[in-house]
Design a protein around this motif. Structure first.
Motif, PDB file in Angstrom:
ATOM      1  N   UNK A  86       9.728   3.638   8.819  1.00  0.00           N
ATOM      2  CA  UNK A  86       9.799   4.580   9.949  1.00  0.00           C
ATOM      3  C   UNK A  86      11.216   4.651  10.519  1.00  0.00           C
ATOM      4  N   UNK A  87      11.869   3.467  10.633  1.00  0.00           N
ATOM      5  CA  UNK A  87      13.233   3.448  11.142  1.00  0.00           C
ATOM      6  C   UNK A  87      14.174   4.215  10.209  1.00  0.00           C
ATOM      7  N   UNK A  88      14.022   4.028   8.891  1.00  0.00           N
ATOM      8  CA  UNK A  88      14.863   4.743   7.932  1.00  0.00           C
ATOM      9  C   UNK A  88      14.595   6.248   7.995  1.00  0.00           C
ATOM     10  N   UNK A  89      13.320   6.639   8.188  1.00  0.00           N
ATOM     11  CA  UNK A  89      12.986   8.061   8.320  1.00  0.00           C
ATOM     12  C   UNK A  89      13.673   8.659   9.536  1.00  0.00           C
ATOM     13  N   UNK A  90      13.621   7.952  10.677  1.00  0.00           N
ATOM     14  CA  UNK A  90      14.305   8.452  11.868  1.00  0.00           C
ATOM     15  C   UNK A  90      15.801   8.560  11.664  1.00  0.00           C
ATOM     16  N   UNK A  91      16.398   7.571  10.942  1.00  0.00           N
ATOM     17  CA  UNK A  91      17.849   7.623  10.685  1.00  0.00           C
ATOM     18  C   UNK A  91      18.214   8.825   9.823  1.00  0.00           C
ATOM     19  N   UNK A  92      17.426   9.035   8.740  1.00  0.00           N
ATOM     20  CA  UNK A  92      17.744  10.156   7.841  1.00  0.00           C
ATOM     21  C   UNK A  92      17.564  11.496   8.571  1.00  0.00           C
ATOM     22  N   UNK A  93      16.501  11.582   9.409  1.00  0.00           N
ATOM     23  CA  UNK A  93      16.306  12.828  10.152  1.00  0.00           C
ATOM     24  C   UNK A  93      17.462  13.108  11.094  1.00  0.00           C
ATOM     25  N   UNK A  94      17.972  12.067  11.744  1.00  0.00           N
ATOM     26  CA  UNK A  94      19.093  12.259  12.667  1.00  0.00           C
ATOM     27  C   UNK A  94      20.370  12.625  11.916  1.00  0.00           C
ATOM     28  N   UNK A  95      20.603  11.974  10.779  1.00  0.00           N
ATOM     29  CA  UNK A  95      21.820  12.290  10.031  1.00  0.00           C
ATOM     30  C   UNK A  95      21.790  13.711   9.484  1.00  0.00           C
ATOM     31  N   UNK A 148      21.528   0.777   8.770  1.00  0.00           N
ATOM     32  CA  UNK A 148      21.017   1.894   9.586  1.00  0.00           C
ATOM     33  C   UNK A 148      21.862   2.082  10.838  1.00  0.00           C
ATOM     34  N   UNK A 149      22.182   0.977  11.503  1.00  0.00           N
ATOM     35  CA  UNK A 149      22.968   1.086  12.751  1.00  0.00           C
ATOM     36  C   UNK A 149      24.375   1.620  12.460  1.00  0.00           C
ATOM     37  N   UNK A 150      24.950   1.212  11.331  1.00  0.00           N
ATOM     38  CA  UNK A 150      26.315   1.649  11.019  1.00  0.00           C
ATOM     39  C   UNK A 150      26.369   3.161  10.784  1.00  0.00           C
ATOM     40  N   UNK A 151      25.420   3.700  10.035  1.00  0.00           N
ATOM     41  CA  UNK A 151      25.431   5.148   9.770  1.00  0.00           C
ATOM     42  C   UNK A 151      25.196   5.951  11.044  1.00  0.00           C
ATOM     43  N   UNK A 152      24.312   5.455  11.912  1.00  0.00           N
ATOM     44  CA  UNK A 152      24.047   6.189  13.170  1.00  0.00           C
ATOM     45  C   UNK A 152      25.269   6.154  14.075  1.00  0.00           C
ATOM     46  N   UNK A 153      25.961   5.020  14.126  1.00  0.00           N
ATOM     47  CA  UNK A 153      27.187   4.972  14.960  1.00  0.00           C
ATOM     48  C   UNK A 153      28.269   5.894  14.395  1.00  0.00           C
ATOM     49  N   UNK A 154      28.352   5.981  13.067  1.00  0.00           N
ATOM     50  CA  UNK A 154      29.319   6.929  12.489  1.00  0.00           C
ATOM     51  C   UNK A 154      28.971   8.356  12.893  1.00  0.00           C
ATOM     52  N   UNK A 157      29.926   8.988  16.473  1.00  0.00           N
ATOM     53  CA  UNK A 157      31.369   9.081  16.656  1.00  0.00           C
ATOM     54  C   UNK A 157      31.962  10.351  16.034  1.00  0.00           C
ATOM     55  N   UNK A 158      31.071  11.206  15.488  1.00  0.00           N
ATOM     56  CA  UNK A 158      31.551  12.452  14.901  1.00  0.00           C
ATOM     57  C   UNK A 158      32.000  12.325  13.458  1.00  0.00           C
ATOM     58  N   UNK A 159      31.783  11.208  12.857  1.00  0.00           N
ATOM     59  CA  UNK A 159      32.198  10.997  11.469  1.00  0.00           C
ATOM     60  C   UNK A 159      30.997  11.251  10.565  1.00  0.00           C
ATOM     61  N   UNK A 160      30.470  12.457  10.643  1.00  0.00           N
ATOM     62  CA  UNK A 160      29.247  12.812   9.930  1.00  0.00           C
ATOM     63  C   UNK A 160      29.432  12.737   8.416  1.00  0.00           C
ATOM     64  N   UNK A 161      30.536  13.227   7.931  1.00  0.00           N
ATOM     65  CA  UNK A 161      30.771  13.236   6.485  1.00  0.00           C
ATOM     66  C   UNK A 161      30.817  11.805   5.944  1.00  0.00           C
ATOM     67  N   UNK A 162      31.470  10.939   6.689  1.00  0.00           N
ATOM     68  CA  UNK A 162      31.532   9.540   6.246  1.00  0.00           C
ATOM     69  C   UNK A 162      30.158   8.894   6.244  1.00  0.00           C
ATOM     70  N   UNK A 163      29.341   9.249   7.255  1.00  0.00           N
ATOM     71  CA  UNK A 163      27.979   8.699   7.322  1.00  0.00           C
ATOM     72  C   UNK A 163      27.160   9.174   6.127  1.00  0.00           C
ATOM     73  N   UNK A 164      27.222  10.483   5.834  1.00  0.00           N
ATOM     74  CA  UNK A 164      26.453  11.017   4.708  1.00  0.00           C
ATOM     75  C   UNK A 164      26.945  10.439   3.378  1.00  0.00           C
TER      76      UNK A 164
END
Length: 552
Positions: A86-95, A148-154, A157-164
């Protein structure tokens, strides 16, 4: 004059007579000693068999508790894996979408993961052999949560491309695979341990029955031998016969006591096996309604269970004679106040419980005595057992007190374990916030209903299958303007409307965020459309309050 003299015993006859007297005396003494020795052996054997039976029963209970710990351990592992997904699903949906609403299930799942980790830590004390595997699992979970926390913080911080790009590296998949591998290793180890425990449990049950059968057979054999010896000795003297009869009566009483104890243990063991296999409280109540009259030796009675609100006890089942209230408060029973059984006379009085009297008069005047007995399990009050009879003894023997205590403890423990299993099951299929089914249960239900609808269609009996997917409008505005508490209240209110309009065969679930799904079996498209419109109107009529103000 010649005197007449009676001939006296010869010298050889007097020693023979004395020897016969000594032989009879020695025979009587030896017989008494033999009977005494045999009686001691019987008593010692009865005590030994009773101790062996009690030990075997305690080992059965211990093995059952070990199986219960295994169930708790497996449930905690399953819950942990579900919440990580569920946590991973929420992270992917947000990204992917950038919508803040996806973070709500993400943080909710993180909280549930921490709870599951804590539960595993508590269970770890009874699973010392799995410490290394649990350590691997905890390490894998920490790695996954950091990813999960690292990608959400990216993303924040507006670093969407780096997160993806980080997501595309499969680091998250590898972390989740590590978690699944650690869970699989734990489950495999637990399965092996469970197999051993089940074998131990089966062996202990077999030993209990074997001890019961052997003790009963040997007791009867010893009693027959003793009776025969007593009859043989009864021909020698009336005094010996009276003594032997008294001993026979004593041993018969011991045998009856042993038989009664074994019968009670056997009946209690049978009830315990059925209760362990019960699926829900109602089924357990029906089993108790059938077995409690025999175990409690009562003409009438009632079982009350504590409600979820903890302020009321509700009647679960009744039997025999008597009139019992539907529900009662804990303060209405002296036994619940004092935490120990209380016996009442038929005429009632100032010390009679309030739930046993109406308008100052007893509700069961035909019963000679009524006894209220609290049921405790895991240190918590779970219910109340009320029993009565026309001719119940005012005082119970120590054996009867022991039987009563064993029955109360077994019933309380079985009900407590059953409620614990039901609570764990509800937690695994229910959404914490709304009370609706969660997404995991929804996916299983969809597959089942699709297969059933296809089978009915092939038989020409189908009435259709409808699935409604709902989204709450203006939910983000409510969150932004009034905070997450009001947003949660909106979701709960909408969930209550869903529960109110759905049938028992329908499945209402929270899909994620403010999205809901309703499965409507045997429903055509027109009827489903009408139901959806009814739902829309009911939600539109909702009135929400915040800080004393009505929200639009």
């Amino acid at each position: 004059m010649i005197d007449s003299v009676e001939p006296g015993p010869t010298a050889g006859e007097r020693p023979a007579a004395r020897a016969e007297d000594r032989q009879v005396g020695r025979g009587g003494t030896a017989s008494s000693r033999g009977v005494l020795t045999l009686a001691v052996v019987v008593i010692a054997f009865i005590v030994a068999t009773a101790l062996l039976t009690a030990r075997s029963l305690s080992q059965v209970v211990a093995s059952q508790e070990a199986l219960t710990q295994t169930i708790l351990f497996d449930k905690a592992l399953q819950a942990l894996q579900v919440h990580l997904v569920d946590a991973e699903t929420g992270q992917r949906g947000y990204l992917l979408t950038g919508r803040i609403g996806y973070l709500q299930p993400y943080f909710a799942a993180l909280g549930q993961v921490r709870i599951a980790q804590s539960a595993l830590g508590e269970v770890q004390h009874s699973h010392g052999e799995f410490q290394a595997l649990l350590g691997n699992l905890q390490q894998a979970i920490d790695v996954k949560l950091q990813e999960l926390d690292h990608t959400i913080r990216l993303k924040e911080e507006g670093r969407e491309a780096e997160a993806l790009e980080l997501v595309k590296t499969d680091a998250g998949k590898q972390a989740m695979d590590a978690v699944r591998s650690a869970v699989a290793a734990l489950i495999a180890a637990e399965d092996r341990q469970t197999a051993v425990r089940r074998e131990i449990h089966r062996r202990e049950v077999r030993n209990t029955y074997a001890i019961f059968g052997i003790s009963l057979l040997l007791n009867v054999t010893l009693l027959v031998v003793l009776v025969q010896r007593m009859r043989a000795d009864a021909a020698r003297s009336a005094a010996t016969r009276a003594a032997m009869q008294a001993r026979n009566a004593e041993l018969s009483g011991l045998l009856r006591a042993t038989t009664t104890r074994n019968e009670h243990i056997q009946a209690l063991t049978e009830l315990s096996r059925y209760l362990q296999s019960a699926l829900h409280i109602d089924e357990a109540a029906r089993l108790l309604q059938q077995h409690l009259p025999q175990l409690m030796k009562a003409e009438g009675g009632a079982l009350y269970l504590m409600a979820a609100s903890r302020n009321q006890l509700r009647r679960a089942c009744t039997w025999g004679d008597g009139s019992w209230v539907e529900c009662l408060e804990p303060a209405e029973c002296w036994a619940l106040r004092r935490g120990q059984p209380i016996r009442h006379a038929a005429e009632g009085g100032i010390t009679a419980c309030a739930h046993l009297a109406a308008h100052g008069k007893p509700t069961n005047p035909t019963l000679a005595t009524i006894e209220c007995m609290p049921l405790m399990a895991h240190g918590d009050l779970i219910g109340l057992l009320v029993v009565g009879g026309h001719s119940r003894q005012q005082t119970l023997s120590p054996d009867e007190e022991q039987y009563l205590q064993m029955t109360l403890e077994q019933v309380a423990l079985s009900i407590g374990n059953l409620r614990l299993r039901e609570s764990l099951r509800q937690q695994s299929i229910r959404d914490v916030l709304t009370g609706l089914y969660n997404r995991r249960f929804l996916e299983e239900s969809v597959q089942r209903e699709l297969l059933r609808a296809g089978r009915m269609r092939d038989q020409g009996q189908t009435h259709g299958l409808a699935v409604m997917m709902l989204d709450v409008d203006h939910f983000k505005r409510f969150n932004d303007q009034h905070g997450h508490d009001i947003g949660d209240k909106v979701l709960r209110e909408v969930a209550q409307v869903l529960l109110r309009i759905t049938r028992g065969s329908d499945v209402a679930a929270r899909y994620g965020g403010e999205e809901f799904v309703v499965i409507l079996p045997e429903t055509h498209a027109e009827a489903a459309l009408q139901r959806a419109d009814d739902l829309r109107r009911d939600v539109e009529k909702l009135t929400l309050h915040a800080d004393g103000q009505v929200l639009d």
